[in-house]
Scaffold this active site. Structure first.
Site, PDB file in Angstrom:
ATOM      1  N   ASP A 118       0.806  -1.179   0.005  1.00  0.00           N
ATOM      2  CA  ASP A 118      -0.058   0.134  -0.025  1.00  0.00           C
ATOM      3  C   ASP A 118       0.674   1.390   0.168  1.00  0.00           C
ATOM      4  OD1 ASP A 118      -2.595  -0.994  -0.316  1.00  0.00           O
ATOM      5  OD2 ASP A 118      -2.467  -1.585   1.836  1.00  0.00           O
ATOM      6  N   ASP A 178      -5.994  -4.817  -6.179  1.00  0.00           N
ATOM      7  CA  ASP A 178      -5.623  -3.691  -5.793  1.00  0.00           C
ATOM      8  C   ASP A 178      -3.995  -3.194  -5.977  1.00  0.00           C
ATOM      9  OD1 ASP A 178      -7.471  -5.145  -4.261  1.00  0.00           O
ATOM     10  OD2 ASP A 178      -7.599  -3.735  -2.449  1.00  0.00           O
TER      11      ASP A 178
HETATM   12  N1  GLY Z   1      -7.170  -1.486  -1.105  1.00  0.00           N
HETATM   13  C1  GLY Z   1      -8.002  -1.462   0.079  1.00  0.00           C
HETATM   14  C2  GLY Z   1      -9.234  -1.484  -0.517  1.00  0.00           C
HETATM   15  O1  GLY Z   1      -9.409  -1.038  -1.747  1.00  0.00           O
HETATM   16  O2  GLY Z   1     -10.070  -1.801   0.335  1.00  0.00           O
END
Ligand code: GLY
Length: 528
Positions: A118, A178
């Site tokens: 992230d 993601d």
């Molecule tokens: N990347 C985490 C979400 O989209 O919840």
């Protein structure tokens, strides 16, 4: 001397002046204009908080819809400073840059975080936008450090970047869709002083995701678990979606956006094809009001929560896809879909109300973080950010009308070899250039016309952000300010700046230099 006109006076002038073109305001422009006003309203009190290292991440799910806060280690924390950079791009006179910078600094300690994928969201989003808006060299260093941190999660046996879990986990190597968002950091860093290994690893990650997350019909799995030793796929499942075989709306949106970005950096057809397949599936499964339910396959639909953030992410991704698309029919489809999605989330009940008190502290209502854990019907940091990003990207979409004829062009001064006419000759290779704050470039429309957008392209506009004002005048003497902001710094092509409809004969831009220097260099200007 500057003069401004009342709305009634402008209307009278508009009615009396001979109009070269008269066109009603684009309804989407009106919604975007309202969206910027709501964003400024919502973010002003939050930006003024004294603790600028405690970030608004999610609102509560109750009626108050008040922000909850987290430190820099939360994956959502970087989106608030990123939103402030968006506000700076739209209005460069209200000190959003100072506020954005103050809120960005606290995210810098995540640049050495090797524990999560992230860091792309957390660091690259605020620092990347900040770098484009300021050219601050220390931001670039932070980004390069972060790219190496993310790259350390790459495993050559799998050919991908690990999303969740420790790099010493030898049992499960978890990759979520993601992660396609976070590899932009590696692609970008590889073209801004970072190693070519960053590019190769990001590309490999995209290939693996294309092969293993995207289903043949263009829908997607959320989580793929690989064997860290053999690289074989062990399982395909969901964590935040309805079921392993369902399509989680935000995951599908992350994929559209991420494969489009990957195509931008690589130019490879396989990634364009994947972005198309994911986009076509998403567009083809939207409900009537175009804001997806949190998971496309929840059997409770239509009595299921929405995820408005998926609409905002997809709108932004589809806008870029429409601009990169090589097929004209598809480009139109994606542009129209992006406009529809953006218009939907800029409308009730999804957009916060303008006026005090608003119905939420966020900008966008009805995002869904984690339905399975009861987190839905709330504002989210990323929902707000991608909505603002899509509003900014909408500048890139060509207006629905031809430019008004320009009969003359003049400038306050011009560099030898780069005269004012270089900006109106329909030739992107020629330009007007003038050095210094306040230099202006003026076009004459020959007669009164109703102007609703001004298109401007800047020399090296994909490498530097220009700060400038747009002004109009009926006579070339009395000027009314219409817009004061920054170019995105992301394109050397035209961006079309929306102004409230103005009856005018002359349009000018007043330059304040760019992130690179005090030069003002315009390759083309036109009024619409
Ligand atoms: N990347 C985490 C979400 O989209 O919840």
């Amino acid at each position: 001397m500057q003069m401004s006109f009342s709305r009634a006076a402008l209307l009278a002038m508009a009615l009396s002046a001979p109009l070269a073109h008269a066109q009603a305001e684009d309804p989407l422009d009106l919604k975007i204009r309202n969206g910027w006003a709501v964003a400024a309203q919502q973010d002003t009190p939050i930006a003024a908080r004294s603790n600028k290292a405690s970030y608004p991440i999610l609102t509560g799910t109750d009626a108050a819809q008040a922000w909850q806060y987290a430190g820099s280690g939360n994956w959502i924390s970087g989106f608030f400073p990123s939103s402030l950079w968006m506000l700076q791009a739209q209005n460069a006179t209200q000190g959003w840059d100072t506020r954005a910078a103050a809120w960005t600094t606290g995210m810098g300690n995540q640049s050495t975080n090797t524990g999560t994928h992230d860091v792309g969201f957390m660091v690259f989003t605020p620092y990347g936008n900040g770098y484009r808006m300021t050219g601050n060299a220390s931001y670039l260093q932070t980004i390069l450090t972060t790219a190496n941190s993310l790259s350390s999660r790459y495993d050559p046996d799998v050919g991908a970047v690990r999303s969740w879990g420790s790099i010493s986990d030898t049992t499960n190597f978890q990759v979520i869709i993601d992660n396609m968002m976070n590899i932009e950091l590696m692609f970008w860093a590889s073209t801004h002083g970072g190693s070519s290994t960053l590019y190769d690893r990001a590309r490999s990650h995209a290939i693996k995701t294309m092969q293993n997350h995207v289903r043949p019909d263009g829908s997607s799995y959320h989580l793929v678990v690989y064997s860290p030793t053999t690289g074989a796929v062990k399982s395909r499942s969901t964590v935040q979606g309805y079921s392993d075989s369902s399509t989680w709306a935000r995951g599908q949106a992350w994929g559209i956006y991420g494969f489009t970005t990957t195509y931008r950096f690589t130019g490879e057809q396989q990634f364009l094809d994947t972005a198309r397949r994911m986009a076509d599936w998403f567009i083809g499964h939207l409900p009537a009001d175009k804001v997806p339910f949190w998971d496309f396959n929840d059997p409770a639909i239509p009595n299921a929560p929405r995820d408005s953030s998926a609409a905002a992410i997809a709108a932004s991704g589809l806008m870029e896809l429409s601009l990169l698309e090589t097929d004209a029919t598809r480009a139109t489809t994606y542009r129209n879909a992006a406009r529809t999605l953006l218009g939907a989330v800029l409308s009730p009940p999804y957009l916060a109300t303008l006026g005090s008190p608003s119905n939420t502290q966020a900008l966008l209502l009805q995002s869904s973080y984690h339905k399975n854990e009861g987190l839905y019907n709330q504002g989210t940091g990323w929902g707000d950010y991608y909505l603002l990003e899509a509003m900014l990207r909408a500048r890139r979409l060509p207006p629905g009308s031809a430019p008004l004829a320009t009969v003359g062009v003049t400038a306050s001064s011009a560099q030898a070899g780069n005269p004012a006419t270089g900006a109106t000759d329909n030739n992107a290779a020629t330009r007007w250039s003038a050095q210094g704050d306040g230099q202006w470039l003026r076009i004459d429309l020959g007669a009164g016309a109703l102007v609703h957008k001004v298109g401007v392209s800047f020399y090296l506009g994909d490498q530097r952000s220009a700060r400038f004002d747009i002004e109009t005048s009926p006579d070339g003497l009395a000027w009314t300010p219409r817009w004061q902001g920054r170019s995105s710094g992301q394109t050397a092509g035209m961006e079309y700046y929306d102004i409230p409809d103005a009856s005018t004969r002359y349009v000018r831009i007043v330059g304040h230099g760019s992130t690179a220097s005090d030069w003002n260099s315009v390759t083309e200007i036109a009024a619409y």
